[in-house]
Write a protein that holds these residues in place. Sequence first.
Motif, PDB file in Angstrom:
ATOM      1  N   ASN A  69       0.801  -1.221   0.000  1.00  0.00           N
ATOM      2  CA  ASN A  69       0.000   0.000   0.000  1.00  0.00           C
ATOM      3  C   ASN A  69       0.840   1.280   0.000  1.00  0.00           C
ATOM      4  O   ASN A  69       0.290   2.385  -0.021  1.00  0.00           O
ATOM      5  CB  ASN A  69      -0.930   0.011   1.219  1.00  0.00           C
ATOM      6  N   THR A  70       2.161   1.144   0.028  1.00  0.00           N
ATOM      7  CA  THR A  70       3.023   2.323   0.025  1.00  0.00           C
ATOM      8  C   THR A  70       2.935   3.037  -1.326  1.00  0.00           C
ATOM      9  O   THR A  70       3.039   2.401  -2.377  1.00  0.00           O
ATOM     10  CB  THR A  70       4.488   1.936   0.304  1.00  0.00           C
ATOM     11  N   ALA A  71       2.748   4.338  -1.292  1.00  0.00           N
ATOM     12  CA  ALA A  71       2.677   5.118  -2.535  1.00  0.00           C
ATOM     13  C   ALA A  71       4.073   5.309  -3.118  1.00  0.00           C
ATOM     14  O   ALA A  71       5.053   5.442  -2.380  1.00  0.00           O
ATOM     15  CB  ALA A  71       2.037   6.475  -2.269  1.00  0.00           C
ATOM     16  N   LEU A  72       4.155   5.329  -4.430  1.00  0.00           N
ATOM     17  CA  LEU A  72       5.456   5.525  -5.080  1.00  0.00           C
ATOM     18  C   LEU A  72       6.035   6.893  -4.723  1.00  0.00           C
ATOM     19  O   LEU A  72       7.253   7.048  -4.610  1.00  0.00           O
ATOM     20  CB  LEU A  72       5.317   5.394  -6.600  1.00  0.00           C
ATOM     21  N   THR A  73       5.167   7.871  -4.534  1.00  0.00           N
ATOM     22  CA  THR A  73       5.648   9.216  -4.177  1.00  0.00           C
ATOM     23  C   THR A  73       6.329   9.208  -2.818  1.00  0.00           C
ATOM     24  O   THR A  73       7.265   9.977  -2.576  1.00  0.00           O
ATOM     25  CB  THR A  73       4.489  10.216  -4.173  1.00  0.00           C
ATOM     26  N   ALA A  74       5.876   8.331  -1.917  1.00  0.00           N
ATOM     27  CA  ALA A  74       6.503   8.233  -0.589  1.00  0.00           C
ATOM     28  C   ALA A  74       7.900   7.642  -0.665  1.00  0.00           C
ATOM     29  O   ALA A  74       8.693   7.786   0.268  1.00  0.00           O
ATOM     30  CB  ALA A  74       5.626   7.385   0.334  1.00  0.00           C
ATOM     31  N   LEU A  75       8.191   6.963  -1.765  1.00  0.00           N
ATOM     32  CA  LEU A  75       9.517   6.369  -1.970  1.00  0.00           C
ATOM     33  C   LEU A  75      10.416   7.273  -2.811  1.00  0.00           C
ATOM     34  O   LEU A  75      11.499   6.857  -3.229  1.00  0.00           O
ATOM     35  CB  LEU A  75       9.367   5.006  -2.666  1.00  0.00           C
ATOM     36  N   ASN A  76       9.940   8.508  -3.073  1.00  0.00           N
ATOM     37  CA  ASN A  76      10.689   9.483  -3.878  1.00  0.00           C
ATOM     38  C   ASN A  76      10.968   8.984  -5.295  1.00  0.00           C
ATOM     39  O   ASN A  76      12.004   9.299  -5.882  1.00  0.00           O
ATOM     40  CB  ASN A  76      12.007   9.858  -3.189  1.00  0.00           C
ATOM     41  N   GLU A 258      17.043  10.455  -1.038  1.00  0.00           N
ATOM     42  CA  GLU A 258      15.654  10.528  -0.573  1.00  0.00           C
ATOM     43  C   GLU A 258      15.237  11.947  -0.204  1.00  0.00           C
ATOM     44  O   GLU A 258      14.058  12.273  -0.214  1.00  0.00           O
ATOM     45  CB  GLU A 258      15.468   9.601   0.633  1.00  0.00           C
ATOM     46  N   ASP A 259      16.217  12.783   0.164  1.00  0.00           N
ATOM     47  CA  ASP A 259      15.900  14.150   0.567  1.00  0.00           C
ATOM     48  C   ASP A 259      15.936  15.131  -0.594  1.00  0.00           C
ATOM     49  O   ASP A 259      15.807  16.343  -0.401  1.00  0.00           O
ATOM     50  CB  ASP A 259      16.890  14.609   1.645  1.00  0.00           C
ATOM     51  N   GLY A 260      16.130  14.618  -1.805  1.00  0.00           N
ATOM     52  CA  GLY A 260      16.187  15.496  -2.957  1.00  0.00           C
ATOM     53  C   GLY A 260      17.568  16.041  -3.235  1.00  0.00           C
ATOM     54  O   GLY A 260      17.773  16.761  -4.217  1.00  0.00           O
ATOM     55  N   GLY A 261      18.532  15.710  -2.375  1.00  0.00           N
ATOM     56  CA  GLY A 261      19.908  16.113  -2.601  1.00  0.00           C
ATOM     57  C   GLY A 261      20.615  15.114  -3.509  1.00  0.00           C
ATOM     58  O   GLY A 261      20.007  14.196  -4.044  1.00  0.00           O
ATOM     59  N   ALA A 262      21.925  15.302  -3.672  1.00  0.00           N
ATOM     60  CA  ALA A 262      22.694  14.437  -4.562  1.00  0.00           C
ATOM     61  C   ALA A 262      23.816  13.752  -3.790  1.00  0.00           C
ATOM     62  O   ALA A 262      24.522  14.388  -2.999  1.00  0.00           O
ATOM     63  CB  ALA A 262      23.269  15.233  -5.721  1.00  0.00           C
TER      64      ALA A 262
END
Length: 412
Positions: A69-76, A258-262
């Motif tokens: 049930n985990t959304a793909l958006t929650a997995l970045n 996961e935090d949007g960094g690189a």
Amino acid sequence: MMLRVRSRDGLERVTVENPQGTTVSELKSLIQTQLRIPFQNQTISTNQNLLLAKTQEEIARFTDMANPNTALTALNLAHGSIVYLAYDGERTVAGPAFHPAGSFGRKMTMDDLIAKQMKVTRQENPHCELVSFDRDCANAFQHYVSETLAFAVKRGGFMYGTVSEEGKVEVDFIYEPPQLGTEENLVFYRDPEEEKAVEAIAMGLGMRRVGFIFTQSVSQDTKDYTLSNREVLQAAEFHSKGGLKEWVTAMVKLEVNEDGGADVHFEAFQMSDICIRLFKEGWFETEIGEGDDPKLSKMKKDVVLGVKDTKEVDNDFFLVVVKIFDHQGPLSSSFPIENRNTLVTLKALKTHLDRAKNLPLVKRISDFHLLLLLARFLDVANDVPALAVCVHTQSPIPEGYQLLIETMANTS
């Protein structure tokens, strides 16, 4: 949204129509529909180490996408993200367009017969048990391409170290030849005299050339491939000339975390046996056109891929994943590195030696890049290996060499 799915069969695409509301369970259903892999046979993860798992017990440890049930958006997961897939069973993978060879009414040529025997299959196991990078050496390489070059252009080098009887490769230093890197290409301008000195140092240290390392530029991160066709050609060339069955090709790139960094990410491969054979025998098309798909390598003649004859092979078929570890090796990597933007001079030698005056001289010169600077002023056949042996055994530096090194430092 398009997701890339990497499995033992290579890199494939799955189209997700409603990315905002799609769950892990629905993604598995899409994989079943589009890639023909039964839902219940799938294990998916954002962790590439899933592909190295050999047993069901090891596969079961990858639980980041275990909740249906985990959304793909929650997995970045976003457009172009990679999901790793392990599955039970076998399937037929769709390949490029093909034409039948030797069909009724067509005369079989010698090339047809050879192509029938030249089958491209996936190699499951590398000859190299694992590759371990000296932490300082790996950091010195990635720090330069990250902080100075900002991954805007490609950079590369040759890895040196040791190979154990079990096939474990340890990388203890990286030599960076004179080179020119662009967003897509990496060209080495080989310096035979400098490379003689590199080999002399390696010999004295009890090491040898064990592989090739390169970076991918940030512009390549948007492309749908692991290695491009140009990178496969270059890696195959160096591997074929390396004279080592455990030869490793390492790739360094930026990946979104996961935090949007690189984060800087290392991957290691061996080029497969069939890849090296095809390269040595001249099967690869070495001229790459502007419109060629970079994820496909072109052959001069048909090869057999699965049940099909084709002149185009997905580059992933030539890659064998190698496990990566790290270690603390015998050398430091704090001395300025050759062939970069700043010229290395004897002033750098004095600065380096003065920085650690309390240490024995042998400890202060236990750095490959420093030894390479000294090699410019020493006899490559005798003095360079002798000095490197002292570093290898951590023996006191003979008085004559001590005097020479101190004189060189003081003339800066």
